[in-house]
Structures are given as C-alpha cells and as structure tokens.
Design a protein around this motif. Structure first.
Motif, PDB file in Angstrom:
ATOM      1  N   ALA A  76      42.499  28.146  31.974  1.00  0.00           N
ATOM      2  CA  ALA A  76      43.407  29.303  32.069  1.00  0.00           C
ATOM      3  C   ALA A  76      42.766  30.440  31.167  1.00  0.00           C
ATOM      4  O   ALA A  76      43.171  31.623  31.475  1.00  0.00           O
ATOM      5  CB  ALA A  76      44.683  28.681  31.095  1.00  0.00           C
ATOM      6  N   LEU A  77      42.054  30.324  30.201  1.00  0.00           N
ATOM      7  CA  LEU A  77      41.352  31.470  29.617  1.00  0.00           C
ATOM      8  C   LEU A  77      40.499  32.153  30.505  1.00  0.00           C
ATOM      9  O   LEU A  77      40.440  33.267  30.349  1.00  0.00           O
ATOM     10  CB  LEU A  77      40.403  30.684  28.467  1.00  0.00           C
ATOM     11  N   LEU A  78      39.867  31.602  31.471  1.00  0.00           N
ATOM     12  CA  LEU A  78      39.063  32.275  32.442  1.00  0.00           C
ATOM     13  C   LEU A  78      40.032  33.190  33.357  1.00  0.00           C
ATOM     14  O   LEU A  78      39.562  34.449  33.621  1.00  0.00           O
ATOM     15  CB  LEU A  78      38.225  31.341  33.130  1.00  0.00           C
ATOM     16  N   VAL A  79      40.925  32.396  33.701  1.00  0.00           N
ATOM     17  CA  VAL A  79      41.853  33.219  34.626  1.00  0.00           C
ATOM     18  C   VAL A  79      42.415  34.449  33.821  1.00  0.00           C
ATOM     19  O   VAL A  79      42.574  35.664  34.406  1.00  0.00           O
ATOM     20  CB  VAL A  79      43.087  32.271  35.063  1.00  0.00           C
ATOM     21  N   LEU A  80      42.676  34.343  32.584  1.00  0.00           N
ATOM     22  CA  LEU A  80      43.313  35.349  31.967  1.00  0.00           C
ATOM     23  C   LEU A  80      42.278  36.368  31.669  1.00  0.00           C
ATOM     24  O   LEU A  80      42.427  37.795  31.540  1.00  0.00           O
ATOM     25  CB  LEU A  80      43.679  34.919  30.323  1.00  0.00           C
ATOM     26  N   THR A 112      40.734  42.752  37.149  1.00  0.00           N
ATOM     27  CA  THR A 112      41.269  43.023  38.486  1.00  0.00           C
ATOM     28  C   THR A 112      42.049  44.183  38.333  1.00  0.00           C
ATOM     29  O   THR A 112      42.079  45.087  39.120  1.00  0.00           O
ATOM     30  CB  THR A 112      42.370  41.938  38.513  1.00  0.00           C
ATOM     31  N   GLN A 113      42.822  44.549  37.087  1.00  0.00           N
ATOM     32  CA  GLN A 113      43.437  45.946  37.278  1.00  0.00           C
ATOM     33  C   GLN A 113      42.293  47.029  36.987  1.00  0.00           C
ATOM     34  O   GLN A 113      42.759  47.860  37.403  1.00  0.00           O
ATOM     35  CB  GLN A 113      44.247  45.856  35.800  1.00  0.00           C
ATOM     36  N   LEU A 114      41.260  46.666  36.578  1.00  0.00           N
ATOM     37  CA  LEU A 114      40.152  47.730  36.401  1.00  0.00           C
ATOM     38  C   LEU A 114      39.441  48.143  37.654  1.00  0.00           C
ATOM     39  O   LEU A 114      39.318  49.264  38.146  1.00  0.00           O
ATOM     40  CB  LEU A 114      38.886  47.281  35.439  1.00  0.00           C
ATOM     41  N   GLY A 121      32.062  49.866  40.725  1.00  0.00           N
ATOM     42  CA  GLY A 121      32.811  49.207  41.361  1.00  0.00           C
ATOM     43  C   GLY A 121      32.598  47.459  41.473  1.00  0.00           C
ATOM     44  O   GLY A 121      33.265  46.575  41.087  1.00  0.00           O
ATOM     45  N   VAL A 122      31.391  47.569  41.832  1.00  0.00           N
ATOM     46  CA  VAL A 122      30.698  46.357  42.443  1.00  0.00           C
ATOM     47  C   VAL A 122      30.461  45.263  41.150  1.00  0.00           C
ATOM     48  O   VAL A 122      30.701  44.194  41.324  1.00  0.00           O
ATOM     49  CB  VAL A 122      29.522  46.331  43.348  1.00  0.00           C
ATOM     50  N   VAL A 123      29.965  45.817  39.941  1.00  0.00           N
ATOM     51  CA  VAL A 123      29.820  45.164  39.065  1.00  0.00           C
ATOM     52  C   VAL A 123      31.109  44.619  38.492  1.00  0.00           C
ATOM     53  O   VAL A 123      30.966  43.410  37.959  1.00  0.00           O
ATOM     54  CB  VAL A 123      29.150  45.966  37.919  1.00  0.00           C
ATOM     55  N   VAL A 124      32.246  45.283  38.245  1.00  0.00           N
ATOM     56  CA  VAL A 124      33.450  44.611  37.917  1.00  0.00           C
ATOM     57  C   VAL A 124      33.943  43.720  38.965  1.00  0.00           C
ATOM     58  O   VAL A 124      34.440  42.494  38.379  1.00  0.00           O
ATOM     59  CB  VAL A 124      34.462  46.010  37.572  1.00  0.00           C
ATOM     60  N   LEU A 125      33.791  44.134  40.130  1.00  0.00           N
ATOM     61  CA  LEU A 125      34.106  43.078  41.013  1.00  0.00           C
ATOM     62  C   LEU A 125      33.439  41.924  41.079  1.00  0.00           C
ATOM     63  O   LEU A 125      33.931  40.657  41.044  1.00  0.00           O
ATOM     64  CB  LEU A 125      34.225  43.712  42.489  1.00  0.00           C
ATOM     65  N   THR A 126      32.188  41.808  40.739  1.00  0.00           N
ATOM     66  CA  THR A 126      31.303  40.603  40.710  1.00  0.00           C
ATOM     67  C   THR A 126      31.789  39.877  39.293  1.00  0.00           C
ATOM     68  O   THR A 126      31.705  38.649  39.509  1.00  0.00           O
ATOM     69  CB  THR A 126      29.959  41.035  40.675  1.00  0.00           C
ATOM     70  N   LEU A 127      31.787  40.514  38.268  1.00  0.00           N
ATOM     71  CA  LEU A 127      32.391  39.877  37.185  1.00  0.00           C
ATOM     72  C   LEU A 127      33.528  38.916  37.093  1.00  0.00           C
ATOM     73  O   LEU A 127      33.900  37.872  36.956  1.00  0.00           O
ATOM     74  CB  LEU A 127      32.400  40.834  35.763  1.00  0.00           C
ATOM     75  N   ARG A 128      34.480  39.728  37.787  1.00  0.00           N
ATOM     76  CA  ARG A 128      35.873  39.086  38.378  1.00  0.00           C
ATOM     77  C   ARG A 128      35.880  37.961  39.170  1.00  0.00           C
ATOM     78  O   ARG A 128      36.258  36.768  38.859  1.00  0.00           O
ATOM     79  CB  ARG A 128      37.029  40.038  38.903  1.00  0.00           C
ATOM     80  N   ASN A 129      34.860  37.900  40.038  1.00  0.00           N
ATOM     81  CA  ASN A 129      34.843  36.889  41.211  1.00  0.00           C
ATOM     82  C   ASN A 129      33.992  35.819  40.578  1.00  0.00           C
ATOM     83  O   ASN A 129      34.464  34.687  40.882  1.00  0.00           O
ATOM     84  CB  ASN A 129      34.163  37.557  42.610  1.00  0.00           C
TER      85      ASN A 129
END
Length: 446
Positions: A344-348, A354-356, A372-380
């Motif tokens: 749950a912490l990772l999801v949070l 995601t908003q970024l 853009g790719v850096v932020v997306l990579t971290l989220r995924n």
C-alpha cells in the motif's frame, strides 16, 4: 463475556473520526479548486467529460451504444454511469463532478465505519484521504472513482454478507470488469458459492437487460483486437528507451481512445503482456487451491494482488487506474492483520508520480523526452515492485499456520453457569477468531 467499560473507546474513536472528516474535507476542497480551474496545476482535463462522455450521453439516449465510436471501450454497464449525470439539474459536467464527490464521500464513510470494528484500523481511511488528491484532479473527470466505490463496498461486505458483496462486485464488473477480480480470494464453501453466484447473476442479468433494450451492447469487444501499446503502460517502456536511442521508428497517436505506440515490436510486446496476464492469474489460481491459512485480511490481500497483476500486465495503464489500486489497498489496510502494508505504501508513492506524468509532463511522455520517461519509469517500477511484493507476501501469509499466542491467566477465570463456549487456561485462540472479524456468525454464537 462482559462488555468493555463505556469510557474506553469513544474518545479515541471520536477523535480519529473528526480528524479523518476534517482531512477529507480539506483535501477535497483543494481538489475541487483544481478540478474547476480556480487552481491550474496543468492543462484542461475536463474534455473527457464535457466532450466525450457528453457525446456518448447523447447517443445512449437514443437507445443505442456508440457503435461508430472506437473510443467506446467499455462493458454495457458503463452506459448507466454515463446516463446518470443527466438525472441531475445542472450541466452535464457539473453533475458529473457532483456524483464524483458524493461517491468519494460514501467510500470514505465506508472505510471509516470499517475502522470501528474489532481488529480493524483507520489506516485504510487515511490512505483514501491521502491517495485520491495525490492522483490529482483527473479523478473527478473519469468515472473510475464510481466503479472503485462499488468495489470497496463489495469487498467490505463480502465476508459478512457474501450475497450483497457479490452483487456489488458484479455490478462493478458489468461497468468495468476489474471489480470481479476481488472474488479470487473469497473464503471457500458457502461464502464463495453465494458471492460468486450473486456476482454472476448481477452482471449477467444487467448485461442481458442492456443488450435486450439497446443496440450494440457488446460491440466494444471488436475494438480491442487492433489496439497498440498505450504510452504509459509497462510494455511501452522498451519502446520509449528505443525511441530515445533512435532505434524505434514507430508512431505515437490517438488510437481507440488512448495515446498508443504503433509500429515495430508492438505486436510482440502485446503478446508478451497477454502471456504475463495468463501466467499471473494461473499463479493466483494455484495460490487459491493451495493456501493453508486464511485470516480476515486474506480476501482483501488477494484482491489487491490480483488487481496489481491485471494492471502491470495490461497494454493500458491510464492515470485513473491508480484509484482502483488506492481503493483496494485502503480496504486491505482497514484490517490490522493485512500482509499488504508495504505494498500500500508503494501504491501511495506511485500516486503523485502519476499526477506528475499526467497531466504535467504528458507532452514529454508522448514525445519520449527524458524527464517524462524518467518519471514514468519510476512510477511503473514502483507498480512492478508492488506487484511482486504483494504476491510474495500473500503467499507467505497463507502458507504457515498462525503462531498461537499463549494465554496466561493471573487468576482462575470464573465462568457463568451456562457459558456459550468454554475458556480454559493454556488454550490459545486466534485473534481474528476472538474478534469475530472473519466469522459473520461469531457474534450470534457468543
């Protein structure tokens, strides 16, 4: 069993409820300021409601589904949600926002109520308070928060009232499929039969009524075969990196309602993603058949694991999908015995990323630019790690028998003349059993 003194619980419970209510109100006021454009953290994100949803609303009113619109990618129950704002007296956009706020508040109320029960926690309600605004104002411009509310209500009901829980999950399933995944962890026996039968009957009957009353209820299925890889999905990451290196010459354009990557390797990656989904759900089925231990949290934990598998192996990870994960993770945290706290912490943590990436850096994501790719990579990566960790912790929590605490009595226990059940020194009881969390009839037996 003597009742606890009346002075013990109300004060902290009341304080927690007030704190949750104030925090929810403050965060939602801020969210509404962004939704309505008073605060502008990014570009205009209302077009999905004011243009696309409103356009579908006009078509659905004629008694047919949007047969000529390939962006209609939803089960027939979605028509009910699209038609709902038309029942309210305001403009379609404002009415849609009102519905989103109402279901947000109802979800919050359900999680707060769940936290009052023995063995439960307010952590789930706090996760909902924080998670929704971290995903951003886009959530009030998609109908996914309404489906999530049904899934949360169904999960919270399914242990004590399996038929009602199944009905709610079935209703969510005919609107957007994924709530049916929550049935993977239902306790065996009567509760599984009742919840699964209720879900199937609800989804089947509503689907039949919509198909009989409107034209083209299941035409959306034929629009799936030519889909590409959506730019925010896990499968898009190799293509982004190849594009940055100048070794991928495909196209990125709107396709079937989302921004997709089309061209070399897309077909191969699509097949790999589908294979990943099949492997993931084969593992979940194996887990269900071999699980040795169940607690009050097992049903919820399995629902989160199944949803994560479905999300990371999907060809599409739209930003609004995060509210699915936040909602189910909140249900998990409502039980103290959950194995999914770090998940749950990772999801949070993935929510603000995601908003970024959408809407703030979405232009860079589409163009495969560095930030853009850096932020997306971290989220995924966070979602991928959360998926693996969720499955591992679910497996471990259901393998070994529970450690039984030793009950030490300072003095002989005086029993009533006709006790409802014997209590003997040296006999340990599972905390979940004592609390009656996962036994709907426990209260009656006592």
């Amino acid at each position: 069993m003597p009742a606890p003194p009346a002075s013990r619980a109300p004060r902290p419970a009341g304080g927690a409820m007030w704190a949750l209510g104030v925090a929810w109100l403050a965060t939602r006021v801020l969210l509404l300021l962004m939704v309505t454009g008073v605060l502008k953290p990014g570009g205009d994100i209302t077009a999905d409601v004011s243009v696309i949803y409103h356009g579908w609303y006009g078509v659905l009113q004629t008694g047919t589904f949007p047969l000529d619109d390939v962006t209609w990618q939803y089960p027939p129950g979605a028509a009910v949600v699209i038609l709902l704002p038309g029942l309210l007296p305001w403009s379609y956009l404002v009415s849609f926002w009102v519905l989103c706020v109402v279901v947000d508040a109802l979800t919050m109320g359900l999680l707060m109520r769940a936290g009052l029960r023995p063995g439960r926690s307010y952590s789930g309600a706090w996760l909902w308070v924080a998670g929704v605004p971290l995903i951003g104002p886009m959530l009030y411009n998609r109908y996914d928060i309404m489906v999530t509310a049904l899934a949360v209500a169904g999960l919270l009901a399914i242990l004590r009232r399996p038929a009602i829980g199944g009905l709610l999950l079935g209703l969510g399933g005919i609107i957007k499929v994924w709530p049916l995944l929550a049935l993977i962890g239902t306790p065996g026996g009567r509760r599984t039969r009742r919840s699964w039968t209720s879900a199937a009957a609800t989804a089947g009957s509503l689907g039949f009524l919509l198909a009989a009353g409107m034209n083209g209820a299941f035409e959306f299925l034929k629009f799936q075969k030519d889909r590409g890889i959506e730019v925010e999905s896990l499968g898009a990451m190799p293509l982004h990196f190849a594009r940055m290196a100048g070794t991928w010459n495909g196209q990125v354009k709107m396709n079937y309602g989302s921004t997709e990557m089309l061209g070399p390797w897309v077909d191969v990656i699509s097949k790999v993603m589908v294979a990943g989904t099949l492997v993931g759900f084969a593992w979940l089925l194996f887990w269900r058949l071999t699980a040795k231990r169940r607690t009050a949290a097992t049903t919820y934990d399995a629902a989160l694991a199944a949803l994560l598998v479905f999300t990371v192996t999907s060809r599409v990870i739209s930003p609004q999908y995060m509210v699915w994960l936040v909602g189910v993770a909140a249900v998990c945290l409502s039980v103290r015995a959950t194995s999914q706290r770090p998940v749950a912490l990772l999801v949070l943590l993935a929510a603000p990323l995601t908003q970024l990436e959408f809407p703030l850096l979405f232009g860079q994501v589409v163009a495969s630019h560095t930030w853009g790719v850096v932020v997306l990579t971290l989220r995924n990566l966070l979602l991928l790690v959360a998926t693996v960790l969720s499955c591992v912790r679910l497996w471990r929590a259901s393998r070994a028998p529970a450690l039984e605490p030793t009950v030490v009595l300072a003095a002989p226990l005086e029993l009533p003349a006709n006790p409802a059940y014997p209590v003997r020194p040296g006999i340990a009881y599972e905390q979940d059993l004592l609390d009656g969390i996962d036994r709907p009839t426990a209260g009656a037996e006592r």
